[in-house]
Design a protein around this motif. Structure first.
Motif, PDB file in Angstrom:
ATOM      1  N   LEU A 110      19.144  47.263  18.484  1.00  0.00           N
ATOM      2  CA  LEU A 110      20.035  47.734  19.535  1.00  0.00           C
ATOM      3  C   LEU A 110      19.731  49.190  19.829  1.00  0.00           C
ATOM      4  CD1 LEU A 110      23.645  46.395  18.792  1.00  0.00           C
ATOM      5  CD2 LEU A 110      21.955  45.479  20.391  1.00  0.00           C
ATOM      6  N   THR A 128      31.054  46.670  23.739  1.00  0.00           N
ATOM      7  CA  THR A 128      30.662  46.692  25.145  1.00  0.00           C
ATOM      8  C   THR A 128      31.496  45.676  25.908  1.00  0.00           C
ATOM      9  OG1 THR A 128      28.942  44.961  25.180  1.00  0.00           O
ATOM     10  CG2 THR A 128      28.280  47.153  24.418  1.00  0.00           C
ATOM     11  N   GLY A 184      23.576  49.975  23.502  1.00  0.00           N
ATOM     12  CA  GLY A 184      23.932  48.572  23.355  1.00  0.00           C
ATOM     13  C   GLY A 184      22.878  47.596  23.801  1.00  0.00           C
ATOM     14  N   ALA A 244      19.874  45.224  23.939  1.00  0.00           N
ATOM     15  CA  ALA A 244      19.298  44.468  22.830  1.00  0.00           C
ATOM     16  C   ALA A 244      17.846  44.104  23.081  1.00  0.00           C
ATOM     17  CB  ALA A 244      20.098  43.190  22.590  1.00  0.00           C
ATOM     18  N   LEU A 261      29.734  42.514  23.700  1.00  0.00           N
ATOM     19  CA  LEU A 261      29.148  42.618  22.369  1.00  0.00           C
ATOM     20  C   LEU A 261      30.177  43.129  21.362  1.00  0.00           C
ATOM     21  CD1 LEU A 261      26.267  42.283  21.076  1.00  0.00           C
ATOM     22  CD2 LEU A 261      26.165  44.785  21.109  1.00  0.00           C
ATOM     23  N   CYS A 310      24.967  45.211  26.661  1.00  0.00           N
ATOM     24  CA  CYS A 310      24.001  44.497  25.835  1.00  0.00           C
ATOM     25  C   CYS A 310      22.937  43.815  26.692  1.00  0.00           C
ATOM     26  CB  CYS A 310      24.709  43.472  24.952  1.00  0.00           C
ATOM     27  SG  CYS A 310      23.597  42.464  23.968  1.00  0.00           S
TER      28      CYS A 310
END
Length: 406
Positions: free
Chosen positions: A68, A134, A183, A185, A299, A402
């Motif tokens: 992340l 998030t 955040g 990914a 997230l 995310c």
């Protein structure tokens, strides 16, 4: 009553565990053909299960390794928890608690500082130290009211990819989008086959289009066309439902939106889980053409190693604050942390603010304010002046997002 025990999933046990998960999620049984395609994306590594005294799995806790982006741009190792379930006839017996404890202890022992998940229910994971880090918004953009401002999104070219082209090129393109948004990914290689099988090469009619700018391909969108016609409105246009929209530059982002809003025979474009600060209304001549249809938790984050996580991110400009953190599951995290723009360390100084680890996780990526969670009763204030300092230190300019479901 049968007993259960929790242990690592061994090679050859994955399918039974996945079938348990699918059953808990009310999905269709897995066929031999489907499992042949999914097996490589569901390895035994990172999985723990509860087994009854006959060796049958009755609970599953699965994760895989990813990264992340944290405030400041660093990519931090993260356990992506992609499946938690207990068989319906084995619930309320402590299986979930036992599996979550085993999983967290394993993640901590491997030195992975973060864990993350997308929650099927909002009341489960807070007690295991996860907090909502998030949020995402649902948007509905009306056509033909929605017109982009002059010149916006005209700097590149958008074209469709065939499914075979998408499988080959989209993963490499996605790697350009890691950026600095907290955040965000990373997607390991094992993540992609499931996405392509379910979406791109599936039977639900998804299309993939890429945007190309001066430096080549710099954005892509995956969307599905939904027929909105009925007897009362046979002339109604289709709905374009965005599954994914990612761009490496603002120009690519605008170009993809211009493409979607220029497709004929369309009544609206919709997207779910979009970034909270995505400026869709601001790019249109009529901002009322955009409706925010929902705001949803996205997230959920868990600080497995609080010190390592706090040291990995950057902070705003303010004097340091001392946070006292309480962690029921991982007591090594308990203690006080001096957090400032010049760094983070453990301390024996008097605490300014006291909070549980799930609350700290909610604030870690920069969403929300300490002052709001003081009002909500989730942060205990021992020094009033520290609240504003904590807000300045932790809050980020860009909303965390995310962008990947797992």
């Amino acid at each position: 009553m049968s007993e259960f025990h929790v242990r690592a999933v061994a090679e050859g046990e994955q399918r039974a565990c996945l079938e348990l998960l699918e059953q808990a999620l009310h999905a269709k049984p897995i066929s031999d053909e489907a499992w042949a395609k999914m097996a490589r994306t569901w390895p035994a590594a990172g999985k723990f299960a509860a087994f009854d005294d006959h060796g049958t799995p009755v609970g599953i806790a699965s994760s895989f390794g990813t990264e992340l982006t944290v405030p400041g741009g660093r990519k931090l190792a993260t356990a992506a928890v992609d499946g938690i379930a207990v068989r319906a006839d084995w619930t309320r017996r402590g299986i979930l608690t036992a599996m979550m404890a085993t999983q967290l202890e394993d993640i901590a022992a491997r030195g992975v500082p973060l864990a993350a998940l997308h929650a099927s229910e909002g009341v489960i994971y807070g007690r295991f130290g996860y907090g909502v880090a998030t949020y995402g918004k649902g948007v509905l953009v009306e056509r033909p009211r929605a017109r982009l401002r002059d010149g916006l999104g005209r700097d590149g070219v958008v074209r469709f990819l065939t499914p075979a082209e998408a499988v080959e090129r989209v993963p490499a393109l996605y790697r350009r989008f890691t950026g600095e948004r907290p955040g965000f990914a990373a997607r390991p290689e094992m993540w992609w086959p499931g996405f392509f099988e379910r979406v791109v090469t599936g039977n639900d009619g998804y299309r993939v289009a890429v945007h190309s700018g001066p430096d080549g391909e710099d954005g892509f969108v995956v969307y599905q066309t939904v027929d909105m016609r009925d007897r009362q409105a046979p002339e109604r246009g289709a709905l374009l439902d965005i599954r994914e929209l990612h761009a490496a530059t603002p120009r690519a982002w605008a170009g993809l939106w211009r493409f979607l809003l220029s497709i004929d025979l369309v009544s609206a474009v919709a997207g779910r889980g979009r970034p909270m600060d995505e400026p869709i209304a601001e790019m249109l001549t009529d901002p009322r053409a955009v409706t925010t249809t929902e705001v949803i938790d996205d997230l959920w984050l868990r600080l497995v190693d609080v010190l390592a996580a706090l040291q990995a991110r950057t902070y705003g400009t303010a004097e340091a604050v001392v946070l006292e953190v309480f962690d029921r599951q991982l007591p090594d995290n308990n203690g006080r942390y001096a957090v400032g723009q010049d760094g983070v360390d453990r301390t024996t100084a008097e605490a300014d603010l006291r909070l549980d680890v799930d609350t700290l996780a909610s604030l870690y990526l920069g969403h929300g304010l300490f002052s709001d969670l003081v009002t909500a009763g989730r942060v205990e204030v021992l020094n009033e002046a520290a609240v504003a300092r904590a807000d300045a230190l932790f809050h980020t300019v860009r909303a965390p997002w995310c962008g990947t479901f797992f």
